[in-house]
Design a protein around this motif. Sequence first.
Motif, short mmCIF file in Angstrom:
data_model
loop_
_atom_site.label_atom_id
_atom_site.label_comp_id
_atom_site.label_asym_id
_atom_site.label_seq_id
_atom_site.Cartn_x
_atom_site.Cartn_y
_atom_site.Cartn_z
N GLY A 172 0.82 -1.21 0.00
CA GLY A 172 0.00 0.00 0.00
C GLY A 172 0.85 1.26 0.00
N VAL A 173 1.94 1.24 0.79
CA VAL A 173 2.84 2.39 0.84
C VAL A 173 3.52 2.58 -0.52
CG1 VAL A 173 4.97 3.29 1.87
CG2 VAL A 173 3.22 2.26 3.33
N LEU A 174 3.97 1.47 -1.12
CA LEU A 174 4.61 1.56 -2.44
C LEU A 174 3.62 2.05 -3.49
CD1 LEU A 174 6.79 -1.69 -2.50
CD2 LEU A 174 7.57 0.66 -2.21
N CYS A 175 2.37 1.59 -3.40
CA CYS A 175 1.35 2.04 -4.34
C CYS A 175 1.13 3.55 -4.19
CB CYS A 175 0.04 1.29 -4.10
SG CYS A 175 -1.28 1.70 -5.25
N LEU A 176 1.11 4.02 -2.95
CA LEU A 176 0.95 5.45 -2.70
C LEU A 176 2.16 6.23 -3.23
CD1 LEU A 176 -0.65 7.78 -1.43
CD2 LEU A 176 0.50 7.27 0.74
N LEU A 177 3.37 5.69 -2.98
CA LEU A 177 4.58 6.37 -3.43
C LEU A 177 4.63 6.44 -4.96
CD1 LEU A 177 7.33 7.63 -2.77
CD2 LEU A 177 8.31 5.33 -2.78
N GLY A 178 4.31 5.32 -5.62
CA GLY A 178 4.26 5.35 -7.08
C GLY A 178 3.21 6.31 -7.61
N SER A 179 2.08 6.42 -6.88
CA SER A 179 1.02 7.35 -7.28
C SER A 179 1.47 8.79 -7.13
CB SER A 179 -0.24 7.09 -6.46
OG SER A 179 -0.72 5.77 -6.66
N VAL A 180 2.34 9.05 -6.14
CA VAL A 180 2.87 10.40 -5.97
C VAL A 180 3.70 10.79 -7.19
CG1 VAL A 180 4.48 11.82 -4.63
CG2 VAL A 180 2.81 10.37 -3.46
N PHE A 181 4.56 9.88 -7.63
CA PHE A 181 5.33 10.15 -8.85
C PHE A 181 4.40 10.31 -10.05
CE2 PHE A 181 8.79 8.02 -6.40
CZ PHE A 181 9.72 9.03 -6.48
N GLY A 182 3.36 9.46 -10.12
CA GLY A 182 2.39 9.60 -11.19
C GLY A 182 1.65 10.92 -11.12
N GLY A 183 1.33 11.37 -9.90
CA GLY A 183 0.67 12.66 -9.74
C GLY A 183 1.53 13.81 -10.22
N TYR A 184 2.84 13.71 -9.95
CA TYR A 184 3.75 14.76 -10.45
C TYR A 184 3.76 14.76 -11.98
CZ TYR A 184 8.02 17.41 -11.34
OH TYR A 184 8.92 18.34 -11.79
N ASN A 185 3.82 13.56 -12.57
CA ASN A 185 3.80 13.47 -14.03
C ASN A 185 2.52 14.06 -14.62
OD1 ASN A 185 6.24 12.09 -13.76
ND2 ASN A 185 5.28 10.08 -13.92
N MET A 186 1.39 13.76 -13.98
CA MET A 186 0.11 14.28 -14.45
C MET A 186 0.04 15.80 -14.26
SD MET A 186 -2.80 13.70 -15.87
CE MET A 186 -3.11 11.92 -15.76
N ALA A 187 0.57 16.28 -13.15
CA ALA A 187 0.57 17.73 -12.92
C ALA A 187 1.38 18.46 -13.98
CB ALA A 187 1.12 18.03 -11.52
N MET A 188 2.53 17.91 -14.36
CA MET A 188 3.34 18.54 -15.39
C MET A 188 2.62 18.50 -16.74
SD MET A 188 5.86 19.64 -13.69
CE MET A 188 4.69 19.75 -12.31
N ALA A 189 1.84 17.42 -16.97
CA ALA A 189 1.08 17.33 -18.22
C ALA A 189 -0.01 18.39 -18.27
CB ALA A 189 0.47 15.94 -18.36
N THR A 190 -0.68 18.63 -17.15
CA THR A 190 -1.75 19.65 -17.13
C THR A 190 -1.17 21.06 -17.27
OG1 THR A 190 -1.66 19.72 -14.70
CG2 THR A 190 -3.26 18.23 -15.71
N MET A 191 0.10 21.26 -16.87
CA MET A 191 0.74 22.56 -16.99
C MET A 191 1.38 22.78 -18.36
SD MET A 191 2.55 22.70 -13.21
CE MET A 191 3.26 24.31 -13.48
N SER A 192 1.36 21.75 -19.20
CA SER A 192 1.94 21.88 -20.54
C SER A 192 1.26 23.02 -21.31
CB SER A 192 1.76 20.56 -21.29
OG SER A 192 2.20 20.66 -22.61
N PRO A 193 2.03 23.79 -22.06
CA PRO A 193 3.43 23.60 -22.45
C PRO A 193 4.44 24.32 -21.56
CG PRO A 193 2.47 25.32 -23.79
CD PRO A 193 1.38 24.86 -22.87
N CYS A 194 4.04 24.74 -20.36
CA CYS A 194 4.94 25.48 -19.48
C CYS A 194 4.97 24.85 -18.09
CB CYS A 194 4.50 26.95 -19.39
SG CYS A 194 4.50 27.82 -20.96
N PRO A 195 5.55 23.64 -17.95
CA PRO A 195 5.61 22.99 -16.65
C PRO A 195 6.69 23.61 -15.76
CG PRO A 195 6.75 21.66 -18.26
CD PRO A 195 6.17 22.82 -19.01
N LEU A 196 6.80 23.10 -14.56
CA LEU A 196 7.80 23.60 -13.62
C LEU A 196 9.21 23.29 -14.12
CD1 LEU A 196 6.22 22.43 -10.22
CD2 LEU A 196 6.08 24.70 -11.26
N LEU A 197 10.12 24.20 -13.87
CA LEU A 197 11.55 24.02 -14.16
C LEU A 197 11.81 23.73 -15.63
CD1 LEU A 197 12.56 21.85 -11.06
CD2 LEU A 197 12.81 24.32 -11.34
N GLN A 198 10.94 24.25 -16.49
CA GLN A 198 11.16 24.05 -17.92
C GLN A 198 12.41 24.80 -18.37
OE1 GLN A 198 8.58 26.09 -20.60
NE2 GLN A 198 8.55 24.42 -22.11
N GLY A 199 13.18 24.16 -19.23
CA GLY A 199 14.39 24.78 -19.73
C GLY A 199 15.61 24.58 -18.86
#
Length: 451
Positions: A346-373
Amino acid sequence: MSLRIHVLACCFGLGSWVAVNGLWVELPLIVNTLPEGWDLPSYLTVIIQLANLGPLLVTLMHKLCPGRLKERAAIYSVLSIGVLACILLAFSWDETTVVAAASRSTAFFILTFFLALVDCTSSVTFLPFMMQLPANYITTYFIGEGLSGFIPGLVALGQGIGMAKCVNATQSSGNLTEEDMYIVQTQFLPPNFSTEVFFFFLAAMMCISLAAFSALNRLPRTFELSTENLVPDTDTVASVCSGLDNHGAVTEGENSNPKRHSEESGQARPQLAKSGHSVFQLTFIYFMVVWVNGATNGLLTSVQTYSCMPYGNLAYHLSAALASCANPVACIVAMFFPKRSLVLLGVLCLLGSVFGGYNMAMATMSPCPLLQGSALGEAIIVLSWVFFTGILSYVKVMVGVIFRDESHSALVWCGAAAQTGSLLGSVVMFPLVNVYNLFQSGDFCNTKCPL
């Protein structure tokens, strides 16, 4: 003879998922050419889900018309279609047609469907054939299955990526003054070898698998079918490494020798009926199966371009290739360090989901995500995708092991839950990407982001 059979079994396993895995790692080059652009992964996730019609038809044939489906002929057909589809892709992957007043990659989509059909169907045809061999060759076959994702990833890393650069270009204004407008265009430099060469490489891999199967099929039957457990703990780990959504392989493996199955059922049934988990725990495990497969096979893969491309082609290339390698690596880790604690999973599933949440957040901020460039931003998004894929792959493997010990029916329902999650993830994301346009693409040279 033993070493030869091990090599053949490994090469046979290479053909199981090499085509689909190869398509995913080649997408960083393809999306810059095909008219769907950054929306392309969302189309592929739906096409791959539709290709599960293959294993469904095979399973129904065995259930409704037992003995009618010739296993060896089916495998020859599946591998031959895979070779032909890869060769046709090499020649026509960038061919387009006009559909509903828009240019579409019709040839690429049709051939992708056949490749996905080949790989999905392999799960309910390859394994039953391998179960006719002694049990020690099953592990070697699963190693080949793992390499079907690892090798294309390594080849894609060697292929490199067409780095982008900004060049000045002129565009006629179209008025009588004949004044030209100066614009900046994105130009992609060629990789170390072309996409066509990569597809020929996939065809060669499928040919190796076909040749290995032909050799295995011609082996003298000097050994009897194994009556021991064909999937012990380490093999159970390997068997779920290439996806839990193909539970038909387990079903057909048992049906391939019904006499032996019926003889052992009297001893096996009391053990299988014994459950070590409560209803609440089983519900939690099934929820993890649906969520993990929905995230890895639908939700996040549909928007990987929007998550990575704003950081550049290199970031997307590394994310796709290294994530493809992370899956078999996670399976190897699970083989030597199996942890069945539900709290840990369960902890690993949550941790993997956190990384997935970051990936999804950067996708929603496209084309200007955090730390671009920045190099830091590129490194973070690549590592986030690798950890997301690796951690959740480990969870999928261990959940499969838990259900394998629970009962056969539990493993079947685990496959059904995995397929449900994958389907839901794909169906949910497709309209969000292609109809409602919640994710925005950008241009390497012309997108201006606030500092």
